[in-house]
Design a protein around this motif. Structure first.
Motif, mmCIF file in Angstrom:
data_model
loop_
_atom_site.group_PDB
_atom_site.id
_atom_site.type_symbol
_atom_site.label_atom_id
_atom_site.label_comp_id
_atom_site.label_asym_id
_atom_site.label_seq_id
_atom_site.Cartn_x
_atom_site.Cartn_y
_atom_site.Cartn_z
ATOM 1 N N CYS A 124 -0.264 12.849 0.343
ATOM 2 C CA CYS A 124 -0.961 11.760 -0.342
ATOM 3 C C CYS A 124 -0.562 11.806 -1.813
ATOM 4 O O CYS A 124 -0.741 12.825 -2.470
ATOM 5 N N THR A 127 -1.283 9.643 -5.286
ATOM 6 C CA THR A 127 -2.143 8.591 -5.811
ATOM 7 C C THR A 127 -2.268 8.664 -7.325
ATOM 8 O O THR A 127 -2.113 9.722 -7.916
ATOM 9 N N ALA A 171 -9.806 8.188 -5.524
ATOM 10 C CA ALA A 171 -9.231 8.282 -4.182
ATOM 11 C C ALA A 171 -8.602 9.650 -3.928
ATOM 12 O O ALA A 171 -7.970 9.852 -2.908
ATOM 13 N N ASP A 219 -8.320 12.289 -0.909
ATOM 14 C CA ASP A 219 -8.180 11.494 0.308
ATOM 15 C C ASP A 219 -7.711 10.097 -0.064
ATOM 16 O O ASP A 219 -8.475 9.306 -0.594
ATOM 17 N N CYS A 220 -6.480 9.788 0.220
ATOM 18 C CA CYS A 220 -5.893 8.512 -0.186
ATOM 19 C C CYS A 220 -6.369 7.318 0.627
ATOM 20 O O CYS A 220 -5.975 6.192 0.341
ATOM 21 N N SER A 221 -7.198 7.513 1.613
ATOM 22 C CA SER A 221 -7.572 6.405 2.500
ATOM 23 C C SER A 221 -8.270 5.267 1.749
ATOM 24 O O SER A 221 -8.274 4.136 2.217
ATOM 25 N N LYS A 222 -8.840 5.549 0.580
ATOM 26 C CA LYS A 222 -9.525 4.508 -0.189
ATOM 27 C C LYS A 222 -8.634 3.883 -1.260
ATOM 28 O O LYS A 222 -9.106 3.145 -2.104
ATOM 29 N N LYS A 278 -5.291 1.665 -1.501
ATOM 30 C CA LYS A 278 -4.235 0.905 -0.831
ATOM 31 C C LYS A 278 -2.892 1.042 -1.537
ATOM 32 O O LYS A 278 -1.848 0.826 -0.938
ATOM 33 N N SER A 305 -1.750 3.852 -2.753
ATOM 34 C CA SER A 305 -1.255 5.226 -2.627
ATOM 35 C C SER A 305 -0.041 5.280 -1.712
ATOM 36 O O SER A 305 0.223 4.366 -0.931
ATOM 37 N N ARG A 308 1.372 7.394 1.286
ATOM 38 C CA ARG A 308 0.990 8.369 2.310
ATOM 39 C C ARG A 308 2.148 8.522 3.280
ATOM 40 O O ARG A 308 2.762 7.535 3.664
ATOM 41 N N ASN A 337 -3.120 13.973 12.761
ATOM 42 C CA ASN A 337 -3.198 13.100 11.577
ATOM 43 C C ASN A 337 -4.487 13.221 10.784
ATOM 44 O O ASN A 337 -4.924 12.256 10.142
ATOM 45 N N LYS A 338 -5.098 14.388 10.793
ATOM 46 C CA LYS A 338 -6.290 14.633 9.972
ATOM 47 C C LYS A 338 -6.434 16.133 9.735
ATOM 48 O O LYS A 338 -5.810 16.942 10.402
#
Length: 140
Positions: A39, A41, A46, A49-52, A54, A56, A58, A91-92
């Motif tokens: 990740c 960013t 974020a 955790d780059c999930s928040k 867009k 970033s 990944r 993937n986690k």
């Protein structure tokens, strides 16, 4: 006269500017199983955790290729990198009683006490091509 107009009226295309890249080297993987989730960013909210975010970057890199790979940054700026050794390729990051079961690491290798480091402690400037060496950490 027409030739002179063509020569003086035409402008050269702007030079192409490549996005800066970050050469990443990961050390300390306990095995070559699975993949390393990456990740990148610029958003402190974020991180890690780059999930928040867009904007970033990944990506997943095979563990066997994690010793040296490249991440292309969208633009110059201040970035931080978080990585997870996803040994089972689901993937986690797997956790047990709130502690990571899989390895993790951050740009600039900040000291880890309780929880992830701050964006500030892991951030670095990207103004052109640069590099980061990240040492993996395992809780157990």
């Amino acid at each position: 006269m027409a030739a002179l107009t063509l020569l003086t009226g035409a402008s050269a295309p702007p030079p192409s500017v490549e996005a800066p890249s970050v050469e990443v080297g990961i050390t300390g993987l306990r095995n070559m199983k699975g993949q390393v989730l990456v990740c990148l960013t610029t958003n402190p909210k974020a991180f890690p955790d780059c999930s928040k975010d867009k904007a970033s970057v990944r990506m997943a890199v095979k563990a066997t290729d994690a010793a040296h790979f490249k991440v292309v940054a969208p633009t110059a700026g201040t970035y931080a990198i978080a990585v997870v050794h996803d040994e089972n390729s689901n993937n986690k990051m797997d956790v047990a009683i709130f502690l990571p079961k899989e390895g993790f690491g951050f740009s600039r290798n900040p000291t880890i006490t309780v929880g992830p480091p701050s964006f500030k402690s892991a951030s670095f400037a990207v103004t052109g091509d640069t590099s980061q060496s990240i040492k993996m950490k395992y809780m157990f």
